[in-house]
Design a protein around this motif. Structure first.
Motif: not given
Length: 809
Positions: A53-54, A57, A124, A127-128, A131, A166, A171
């Motif tokens: 899923h990560f 994205h 990253q 975007e984490r 999530l 996630g 992550l």
């Protein structure tokens, strides 16, 4: 009956291993691409839940070739298309829809983001956090948690029991081991041998193949990889379990070692299980007073495994064991029947669905690689499915196979053309659009037959509006919608989507799709709606709550109207109702066939229905309880006036705002994962709509961020170079060309234009007006928008912040 799209697309495997399916559908207005990667959340290393899923994205972030503002999402949005992605258990899907001339540019960007992703640490980290916000919302959403709980009866070793969304803990982007795992997963699965690309559009097969080859050239070559088979769904001793709460019974059946055609078999079985027609399972359980609703669907399918879910909304006093016995009894009856007639009808409705599907729906359907009906292999698989479920041999119920769908038959009775012009005093004045060309004429027919979209061909649209003396009470509206449920489903199967909605003191019945069944569908709908209230079905169970931002979107149209008294007297509402309507793209034959239904419309025809009052020009705040801890806010900003020049300016503002607004609030500020801006028309009123849902930022602060964005809008417009400004304006105008405007969207525009008092050539006037909007005009419009000169209306999960905002009643 019009010719069908070819039920099977062309398929082949290209030299680098990419599998492609190509569907030439000349009637489509747009084209679409759907890419399926054979890797999903169950394929990631156990140490990094949510990695798939990560990665999905991350791939949507900018690349070196296409930086921020030029990537796939921005490109699709600038052409009025749609784009999205979805991570499933064993697959990940990326898909978009565009005008035909823009498909090459979309494929170029999608191949680049897949082949050359930028995965730098800062991207990253940001975007984490997105999530993480999704995870917080998911963990607090009752419906999502109930869905997850359905897997509790499975073996603990099966990946369906695991966590795959996630979050911040799963992550650890700063750890080298995680980065290595991310790169290994990407390199292993994101290669041509693991991908299937489906293209659908009006282009020839040769053109589509050339586009697919261009996409393939950018993707690393590869071979298919065998995905690891999962553990058994359940222990060998059990293959089913149940979950029970106060009003619902969930029965789950774990199926193993199924043949390849089992997906077709399960789709066929669930279709007939869900039927509410007399003689079927649902009708029988309703007659006993045990159950009000039934929904059957596979929750999971992979490598010969399937988990079938049958959900019953039940009377709390009904023993679950009795419902289960009736289910198995019906399945025993169904297993002993000759399925040939049902198979023919099922194939017919699948073909009808293809006729009304968009390019995107067709491309995604082709990725599923399902049959266009129940084949011999599917019938064999169905017998195995029924055997594993435990269908009884000695069924005892008085079951019947469902009667054929009347709207799938094309042998409609010959129309009485004499009725179309109104042979009764109540309906005098019905006439075709061609007979009403004089714009200076004061008299208007209550039902206008517009030919503004002759290119709709086999498709059409009908809008019927009633103005009532009072607003229908909520429970009355719910009962009416519930009463129409079976009819609506039959119409949908035959290619007609229809809805019956209330907004303030208005009812709207809308039909879009294939025009051939519309006269019969309309006649059945009117009969159902005018039955006495005592005959209306009982209240339906409370549906699952929507996410907060969707609740606000659903409620917004009502909040844009003045408050009005409510009534639950159905007959009184109909007797005092006044109606008008618009029919779009209907042939002379369909118009004539619709004459009988039009003569039975309840209420009084009225060609002079005035539009609802618009909001006064000031700050209006409405609070809506979403029942969620998440915050959500909508800001609706009406255009300066009803003039088409102002509508054009507002549309261009919306076009320019879309990507920068998302970039600022979603990417840079990370206020939430649901962030959007768009132009909306409600009750004929054009406006800009901004929306945000956030797990942590309060509505008043969300509003402040929107205001800050609008404050910089005039300067943003000044900073656009002249060439880009002209290109943006042209791209927006091109979206309204008849050759690319989808039928349903065009019909909705014409209806909104009717409500706003636009002339019959509205769709040709609109792009011309857009091309006339120059930079000074747009800056002036942005200033009016920024200063709320034409009023702002806010609908929020939070309370009113005070002056200058006023609380609405």
């Amino acid at each position: 009956m019009p010719a069908l799209n070819h039920p099977r697309p062309h398929s082949e495997t290209l030299a680098n291993g990419l599998r492609v399916t190509l569907r030439h559908a000349p009637d489509l207005k747009r084209c679409a691409a759907a890419l399926r990667v054979a890797a999903g959340s169950h394929d990631v290393p156990l140490a990094w839940p949510g990695l798939a899923h990560f990665l999905e994205h991350l791939l949507f972030l900018h690349t070196e070739r296409f930086p921020a503002g030029q990537g796939l999402m921005a490109y699709v949005q600038s052409h009025g298309g749609q784009v999205n992605a979805r991570t499933n258990e064993r697959t990940t899907d990326y898909f978009f829809e565009l005008p035909a001339q823009a498909l090459a540019g979309g494929l170029e960007r999608m191949s680049d983001m897949l082949a050359h992703p930028r995965m730098n640490p800062d991207d990253q980290q940001r975007e984490r956090e997105v999530l993480q916000a999704e995870y917080v919302a998911w963990s607090q959403d009752a419906t999502a948690q109930q869905q997850l709980a359905l897997f509790d009866g499975l073996s603990e070793t099966h990946p369906l029991r695991g966590f795959h969304a996630g979050n911040r803990d799963s992550l650890p982007v700063s750890q080298p081991e995680f980065q290595q795992g991310l790169q290994d997963f990407y390199q292993r699965f994101y290669q041509a041998g693991q991908m299937t690309l489906s293209l659908a559009g009006p282009q020839s097969l040769e053109e589509l193949k050339a586009l697919a080859q261009g996409f393939a050239d950018a993707i690393p070559a590869g071979s298919p990889i065998a995905q690891q088979a999962p553990a058994p769904l359940m222990s060998a001793l059990d293959n089913s379990y149940q979950q029970v709460d106060a009003h619902r019974l969930h029965l789950l059946f774990a199926l193993e070692a199924l043949p390849d055609s089992s997906a077709d078999a399960l789709a066929f079985l669930c279709h007939w299980l869900n039927s509410a027609k007399p003689g079927g399972l649902l009708a029988g359980l309703r007659d006993r007073g045990w159950v009000t609703h039934l929904k059957a669907a596979p929750l999971y399918q992979f490598a010969g495994q399937a988990l079938l879910h049958v959900e019953f909304t039940r009377n709390a006093d009904t023993p679950p064991v009795a419902i289960r016995e009736q289910l198995l009894d019906w399945l025993g009856f169904f297993a002993r029947q000759d399925w040939s007639a049902l198979s023919s009808e099922y194939a017919a409705l699948l073909q009808r669905q293809q006729q009304v599907s968009t390019a995107l729906q067709l491309a995604r359907l082709d990725n599923e690689q399902l049959e266009a009906g129940l084949s011999e292999q599917g019938a064999t698989a169905l017998k195995q499915v029924l055997n594993q479920i435990g269908a009884v041999d000695n069924f005892s119920g008085q079951w019947q196979l469902p009667t054929p769908n009347p709207f799938l038959r094309s042998d409609a009775p010959a129309p009485n053309a004499g009725l179309i012009r109104g042979q009764t005093s109540a309906h005098r004045g019905l006439r075709t659009f061609a007979q009403d060309r004089s714009r200076s004429r004061r008299e208007r027919s209550p039902m206008q037959f517009s030919q503004a979209l002759p290119e709709m061909g086999a498709h059409g649209a009908v809008y019927l509006r009633w103005r009532l003396d009072a607003a229908p009470a909520t429970h009355l509206q719910t009962r009416l919608e519930n009463h129409l449920q079976t009819l609506r489903e039959e119409a949908r199967q035959a290619g007609v989507d229809f809805s019956f909605t209330a907004s303030g003191n208005e009812w709207l019945l809308k039909m879009t799709g294939l025009q051939e069944p519309m006269p019969a569908v309309l006649e059945h709908a009117l009969k159902a709606l005018t039955k006495p209230e005592a005959d209306v079905s009982p209240d339906a169970p409370t549906p699952p709550a929507l996410m907060p931002i969707r609740q606000l979107l659903k409620a917004l149209p009502d909040h844009c109207l003045e408050p009005i008294a409510y009534s639950d007297d159905l007959q009184q509402l109909w007797s005092s109702a006044r109606w008008d309507g618009l029919a779009i793209g209907l042939s002379a034959q369909t118009q004539a066939a619709m004459g009988l239904a039009l003569s039975r419309i309840p209420g009084t025809p009225d060609s002079q229905l005035t539009p609802p009052p618009s909001s006064p020009s000031h700050y209006l705040w409405s609070t809506f309880d979403t029942g969620s801890s998440e915050h959500a806010l909508l800001l609706f900003c009406p255009s300066a006036s009803e003039a088409i020049a102002d509508e054009a300016a507002w549309r261009l503002l919306a076009h320019i705002c879309h990507t920068p607004f998302y970039q600022r609030l979603r990417v840079e500020l990370q206020l939430g994962y649901a962030v959007f801006s768009a132009l909306r028309q409600m009750h004929g009123q054009t406006g800009l709509l901004f929306g945000v849902q956030s797990p942590s930022v309060a509505p008043v602060d969300l509003l402040q961020h929107i205001e800050q964005f609008l404050g910089g809008l005039p300067q943003m417009i000044r900073d656009i170079d002249e060439g880009s400004f002209i290109a943006l304006r042209q791209a927006l105008a091109d979206q309204f060309a008849s050759a690319v405007l989808p039928n349903a969207q065009a019909a909705e525009l014409l209806w909104q234009g009717t409500l706003a008092g636009r002339s019959s050539d509205y769709l040709s006037q609109l792009p011309e007006a857009i091309l006339l909007v120059d930079r000074p005009t747009l800056i002036a419009a942005a200033q009016r928008l920024k200063q709320a000169e034409d009023g702002w209306r806010c609908l929020s999960s939070g309370s009113c912040p005070g002056s200058p905002w006023q609380v609405t009643k």
